[in-house]
Design a protein around this motif. Structure first.
Motif, PDB file in Angstrom:
ATOM      1  N   PHE A 191       0.788  -1.242   0.000  1.00 31.59           N
ATOM      2  CA  PHE A 191       0.000   0.000   0.000  1.00 31.59           C
ATOM      3  C   PHE A 191       0.824   1.299   0.000  1.00 31.59           C
ATOM      4  CE2 PHE A 191      -4.150  -1.991   0.730  1.00 31.59           C
ATOM      5  CZ  PHE A 191      -3.773  -3.260   1.144  1.00 31.59           C
ATOM      6  N   ASP A 192       2.032   1.235   0.543  1.00 29.63           N
ATOM      7  CA  ASP A 192       2.876   2.439   0.669  1.00 29.63           C
ATOM      8  C   ASP A 192       3.229   2.950  -0.727  1.00 29.63           C
ATOM      9  OD1 ASP A 192       6.095   3.071   2.322  1.00 29.63           O
ATOM     10  OD2 ASP A 192       4.784   4.348   1.125  1.00 29.63           O
ATOM     11  N   GLY A 193       2.719   4.118  -1.063  1.00 30.42           N
ATOM     12  CA  GLY A 193       2.932   4.687  -2.406  1.00 30.42           C
ATOM     13  C   GLY A 193       1.873   4.185  -3.373  1.00 30.42           C
TER      14      GLY A 193
ATOM     15  N   GLU B 276      10.611   7.644  -7.549  1.00 28.77           N
ATOM     16  CA  GLU B 276      11.298   7.160  -6.353  1.00 28.77           C
ATOM     17  C   GLU B 276      11.050   8.106  -5.210  1.00 28.77           C
ATOM     18  OE1 GLU B 276      13.813   8.534  -4.505  1.00 28.77           O
ATOM     19  OE2 GLU B 276      14.315   6.764  -3.395  1.00 28.77           O
ATOM     20  N   GLU B 277      10.742   7.553  -4.023  1.00 27.59           N
ATOM     21  CA  GLU B 277      10.534   8.386  -2.825  1.00 27.59           C
ATOM     22  C   GLU B 277      11.317   7.832  -1.645  1.00 27.59           C
ATOM     23  OE1 GLU B 277       8.758   7.357   0.007  1.00 27.59           O
ATOM     24  OE2 GLU B 277       8.363   9.269   0.949  1.00 27.59           O
ATOM     25  N   GLU B 278      11.479   6.537  -1.551  1.00 25.26           N
ATOM     26  CA  GLU B 278      11.976   5.933  -0.309  1.00 25.26           C
ATOM     27  C   GLU B 278      13.469   6.148  -0.064  1.00 25.26           C
ATOM     28  OE1 GLU B 278      10.120   4.727   1.820  1.00 25.26           O
ATOM     29  OE2 GLU B 278       8.313   3.981   0.900  1.00 25.26           O
ATOM     30  N   GLY B 279      14.249   6.224  -1.097  1.00 24.62           N
ATOM     31  CA  GLY B 279      15.701   6.266  -0.878  1.00 24.62           C
ATOM     32  C   GLY B 279      16.202   4.894  -0.476  1.00 24.62           C
TER      33      GLY B 279
ATOM     34  N   GLU C 269      -1.521   5.939   6.389  1.00 24.83           N
ATOM     35  CA  GLU C 269      -1.013   6.680   7.543  1.00 24.83           C
ATOM     36  C   GLU C 269       0.341   6.162   8.015  1.00 24.83           C
ATOM     37  OE1 GLU C 269      -3.438   6.398  11.062  1.00 24.83           O
ATOM     38  OE2 GLU C 269      -1.869   7.282  12.299  1.00 24.83           O
ATOM     39  N   GLN C 270       0.534   4.867   7.938  1.00 27.64           N
ATOM     40  CA  GLN C 270       1.767   4.219   8.397  1.00 27.64           C
ATOM     41  C   GLN C 270       1.924   4.370   9.913  1.00 27.64           C
ATOM     42  OE1 GLN C 270       4.391   6.370   5.506  1.00 27.64           O
ATOM     43  NE2 GLN C 270       4.937   4.321   4.796  1.00 27.64           N
ATOM     44  N   GLY C 271       0.841   4.608  10.573  1.00 29.82           N
ATOM     45  CA  GLY C 271       0.796   4.727  12.036  1.00 29.82           C
ATOM     46  C   GLY C 271      -0.591   4.270  12.470  1.00 29.82           C
TER      47      GLY C 271
ATOM     48  N   SER D 194       3.580  -0.570   8.768  1.00 30.17           N
ATOM     49  CA  SER D 194       3.993  -0.180   7.416  1.00 30.17           C
ATOM     50  C   SER D 194       5.460  -0.573   7.223  1.00 30.17           C
ATOM     51  CB  SER D 194       3.824   1.321   7.210  1.00 30.17           C
ATOM     52  OG  SER D 194       4.188   1.674   5.882  1.00 30.17           O
ATOM     53  N   HIS D 195       5.912  -0.460   5.967  1.00 29.95           N
ATOM     54  CA  HIS D 195       7.273  -0.911   5.610  1.00 29.95           C
ATOM     55  C   HIS D 195       7.437  -2.366   6.027  1.00 29.95           C
ATOM     56  CE1 HIS D 195       9.343   3.283   5.117  1.00 29.95           C
ATOM     57  NE2 HIS D 195       8.326   3.090   4.325  1.00 29.95           N
ATOM     58  N   SER D 196       6.381  -3.126   5.765  1.00 28.57           N
ATOM     59  CA  SER D 196       6.334  -4.538   6.151  1.00 28.57           C
ATOM     60  C   SER D 196       5.317  -5.272   5.276  1.00 28.57           C
ATOM     61  CB  SER D 196       5.884  -4.633   7.619  1.00 28.57           C
ATOM     62  OG  SER D 196       5.232  -5.874   7.851  1.00 28.57           O
TER      63      SER D 196
HETATM   64 MN    MN Z   1       7.623   4.431   2.779  1.00 30.04          MN
END
Ligand code: MN
Ligand code: HGY
Ligand code: MN
Ligand code: MN
Length: 398
Positions: free
Chosen positions: A81-83, A114-117, A180-182, A369-371
């Motif tokens: 979902f992120d992005g 690209e956003e995450e780096g 939200e990632q939170g 998130s990031h998972s």
């Molecule tokens: Mn992210």
């Protein structure tokens, strides 16, 4: 519809579990061309820029653009979902809004490259390029862990446009939907988060150089152990961040050890530090503390140290007029919403410095998130899509 498309996009990954879709990688190239095909099929004029951002455009009477989008890339083993949620919502909301005929302002989707780096130590490449912050030098000198430059990877991915460092000046408004990632929205049972400000963040690499030596024959008081020094720095940093308290966050996410051998005292350690705060002064003060304390610690262990600050994003307020309008659209739709700040960085943070920008959140299950566990309910996605569509109609059809 949102869920189906998000699941479809998540199939473009270079690794499992989760999604691994790093800049200029095979899955990134394939996902990008699939999105270009989909936007073309929806009747948009599709084009790309020199770093690989992709745009889907619905011409309006005015060339001024109401832009909406998010990022295509992911972290390694990230979520679906992120992005991606923002990319899919932008495409669907522009397509739905365009059913009202020719808009007064041009509607445009942006799929930021690209956003995450995650692959290269440079975050938000796509939005920084749109904002005019990226010249050829950035692509030449930024290299990944294998020493491949962004420029080489770009060309290998078949993206050969001429890099021009100039900000777009035709963007009237930018809106991003993101998870939200939170856990606040889920905890409060809120459908939508209206972001008032995005946290500032800094990322740095710390190189600690001691003396590689024999683990058994080198007495503890005669060694210069890069790992012992680094471990002391990390624990002092964490204690200081906890002492300073919320909303400061500080994270060591990466570490390389050399020679990384069980019976050799590490001669070199490189580790990353990501720290964030809504106030610039607090970031500056924490960075000063880190550099001073880490240097003193290195000296104590007879090691040398160097710092490479490779990312500085200032705290960025979102546009209060747009946020207020989104709040009233929520009320019209009986969507529960709350204003909040974002602890994650976003492309909206970069666009917010060149044009009026709004960022809206949909809830993340258990705040994860990031998972690969990342999840947002289909109903919540559809609520976000409805809100975006209404906003685009209101802003583009005056
Ligand atoms: Mn992210
Ligand atoms: O790290 C972040 O803040 C975002 O997920 N890129
Ligand atoms: Mn993101
Ligand atoms: Mn982000």
């Amino acid at each position: 519809m949102m869920q189906t498309q998000i699941d479809w996009l998540s199939t473009y990954t270079d690794d499992t579990p989760g999604v691994t879709r790093l800049l200029y990688s095979r899955s990134w190239c394939e996902a990008r061309s699939a999105l270009m095909d989909w936007m073309t099929a929806l009747g948009m004029h599709v084009y790309e820029d020199a770093v690989g951002n992709v745009f889907g455009r619905v011409e309006g009477r005015s060339p001024e653009v109401i832009l909406t989008g998010s990022h295509l890339d992911s972290v390694a083993h990230g979520g679906r979902f992120d992005g991606a949620a923002g990319v899919i919502a932008s495409i669907l909301s522009v397509a739905r809004a365009a059913e009202n005929g020719t808009p007064d302002y041009t509607l445009e989707v942006v799929v930021f490259c690209e956003e995450e780096g995650s692959r290269f130590p440079y975050a938000c490449l796509g939005s920084h390029y749109v904002a005019g912050n990226v010249g050829p030098d950035v692509l030449e000198k930024t290299v990944d862990a294998d020493g491949i430059s962004m420029e080489k990877a770009r060309k290998t991915a078949g993206i050969t446009g001429h890099i021009e460092q100039n900000a777009r000046t035709d963007i009237r408004r930018f809106m991003e939907l993101h998870i939200e990632q939170g856990g606040i929205l889920e905890h409060e049972g809120c459908a939508v988060g209206l972001v008032e400000s995005i946290v500032g963040q800094r990322r740095m690499y710390i190189d600690v150089t001691g003396t590689a030596n024999h683990a058994g024959t080198t007495p503890m008081d005669l060694r210069s152990d890069a790992m012992e020094a680094s471990a002391s720095m990390m624990s002092r940093m964490a204690a200081e961040a906890r002492r300073r308290g919320a909303p400061l966050t500080a994270t060591v996410g990466e570490m390389q050890v050399s020679p990384n051998t069980v019976n050799v005292i590490p001669g070199h350690v490189r580790f990353s530090l990501d720290f964030r705060h809504p106030e610039e002064e607090a970031l500056a003060s924490f960075q000063e503390w880190v550099e001073q304390t880490f240097s003193d610690t290195a000296a104590h262990y007879g090691a040398s140290i160097s710092f490479d600050v490779f990312m500085k994003e200032a705290p960025t307020p979102m546009d209060h007029v747009m946020t207020g309008e989104l709040e009233s659209f929520c009320q019209n739709e009986q969507l529960s919403c709350r204003r909040m700040h974002s602890g994650a960085g976003h492309d909206a943070q970069v666009l917010g410095r060149i044009t009026a920008t709004a960022l809206l959140f949909v809830p993340s299950w258990e705040g994860i998130s990031h998972s690969p566990e990342e999840y947002t309910e289909p109903e919540a996605l559809e609520a976000g899509l409805t809100l975006m569509t209404n906003a685009l109609i209101s802003w583009a059809y005056t």
